[in-house]
Scaffold this active site. Structure first.
Site, PDB file in Angstrom:
ATOM      1  N   HIS A  38      57.938  80.006  29.441  1.00 32.35           N
ATOM      2  CA  HIS A  38      57.517  81.284  29.733  1.00 32.35           C
ATOM      3  C   HIS A  38      58.586  82.211  29.659  1.00 32.35           C
ATOM      4  CE1 HIS A  38      53.210  80.287  31.564  1.00 32.35           C
ATOM      5  NE2 HIS A  38      54.730  78.553  31.632  1.00 32.35           N
TER       6      HIS A  38
ATOM      7  N   GLU B 251      56.413  79.350  34.405  1.00 34.85           N
ATOM      8  CA  GLU B 251      56.890  80.238  35.001  1.00 34.85           C
ATOM      9  C   GLU B 251      57.744  80.938  36.618  1.00 34.85           C
ATOM     10  OE1 GLU B 251      59.352  82.623  34.193  1.00 34.85           O
ATOM     11  OE2 GLU B 251      58.399  83.837  32.532  1.00 34.85           O
TER      12      GLU B 251
ATOM     13  N   ARG C 138      58.075  80.702  23.556  1.00 32.41           N
ATOM     14  CA  ARG C 138      57.278  81.360  24.900  1.00 32.41           C
ATOM     15  C   ARG C 138      55.678  81.539  24.483  1.00 32.41           C
ATOM     16  NH1 ARG C 138      56.852  87.624  25.689  1.00 32.41           N
ATOM     17  NH2 ARG C 138      55.227  87.094  28.312  1.00 32.41           N
ATOM     18  N   HIS C 139      55.240  81.921  25.187  1.00 32.31           N
ATOM     19  CA  HIS C 139      53.397  80.690  24.237  1.00 32.31           C
ATOM     20  C   HIS C 139      52.997  82.893  24.247  1.00 32.31           C
ATOM     21  CE1 HIS C 139      52.693  84.548  27.802  1.00 32.31           C
ATOM     22  NE2 HIS C 139      53.367  83.814  28.630  1.00 32.31           N
TER      23      HIS C 139
ATOM     24  N   ARG D  58      48.072  79.283  29.312  1.00 35.41           N
ATOM     25  CA  ARG D  58      48.717  80.300  28.374  1.00 35.41           C
ATOM     26  C   ARG D  58      49.957  79.449  27.778  1.00 35.41           C
ATOM     27  NH1 ARG D  58      50.068  82.028  33.028  1.00 35.41           N
ATOM     28  NH2 ARG D  58      52.459  82.551  33.189  1.00 35.41           N
TER      29      ARG D  58
END
Length: 217
Positions: free
Chosen positions: A158, A90, A16-17, A66
């Site tokens: 995401h 996302e 995940r970012h 991101r």
């Protein structure tokens, strides 16, 4: 090829970012293109050094900023190119995007409650979770199939997209996907190739426990 890796089977690291301002504000991001905070960049920088030790063979990422900035930190350490794919974005959540959790509950409380119960809800008029899995999981599988027998793929995406992808790849019914807890910023989960398909080896790894800030908490 590193001898210690031989015979291990393929691995997929779903990362995940890092942190964004909207994460801190408890504001629903969805597919809105939000940048990392300075702390988010630092998180990605630290995590990239740990993930580089896995000697990944390939990096794929959502094209939202991101995720792309997070992936860039691993690319800088490993020298690997990044393949961007919009399929890893996302969940699109329509009118929920940009609202805080409290605002969503106040304006769309019934819809929010139905989602939390596990009902198939188009949050804010956006995508179903199964539709996110329909677009994201095939991207991951396609790139995993290109790996060497003991290779490692890093997927930078995401929280919600990762959760639905894991659920789909494990063969879980969609109403069980909520059983996979959310990922903290810049943490990851690992899928390993087993005799009967993919299995979850690690979940929300990479740090001491941190609160899950984001759409998938």
């Amino acid at each position: 090829m590193n001898g210690s890796r031989r015979g291990r089977g393929r691995r997929i690291v779903l990362w995940r970012h890092g942190q964004t301002a909207w994460n801190l504000e408890n504001r629903f991001q969805g597919s809105t293109d939000i940048e990392l905070t300075s702390e988010g960049v630092a998180q990605a920088h630290r995590a990239a050094r740990l993930l580089a030790s896995l000697k990944p063979d390939a990096i794929i990422a959502s094209d939202l900023r991101r995720a792309a900035a997070t992936a860039a930190e691993l690319s800088a350490v490993t020298g690997l190119d990044i393949t961007y794919d919009a399929g890893l974005r996302e969940t699109y959540a329509g009118v929920w995007q940009g609202l805080t959790n409290d605002e969503i509950i106040a304006r769309y409380g019934e819809e929010y409650a139905a989602w939390k119960r596990g009902e198939p809800i188009r949050r804010g008029g956006g995508e179903l979770e199964t539709e996110v899995a329909d677009r994201a999981a095939p991207v991951v599988i396609e790139h995993a199939e290109k790996l060497p027998d003991d290779g490692t793929l890093v997927v930078v995406s995401h929280g919600g997209a990762i959760r639905t992808t894991i659920g789909r790849m494990l063969g879980l019914e969609s109403h069980h996907w909520e059983g996979l807890g959310g990922l903290s910023n810049c943490c990851w989960s690992v899928l390993g190739e087993g005799a009967r398909g993919w299995r979850l080896l690690e979940h929300n790894a990479g740090t001491l426990p941190e609160p899950v800030l984001g759409d998938d908490d």
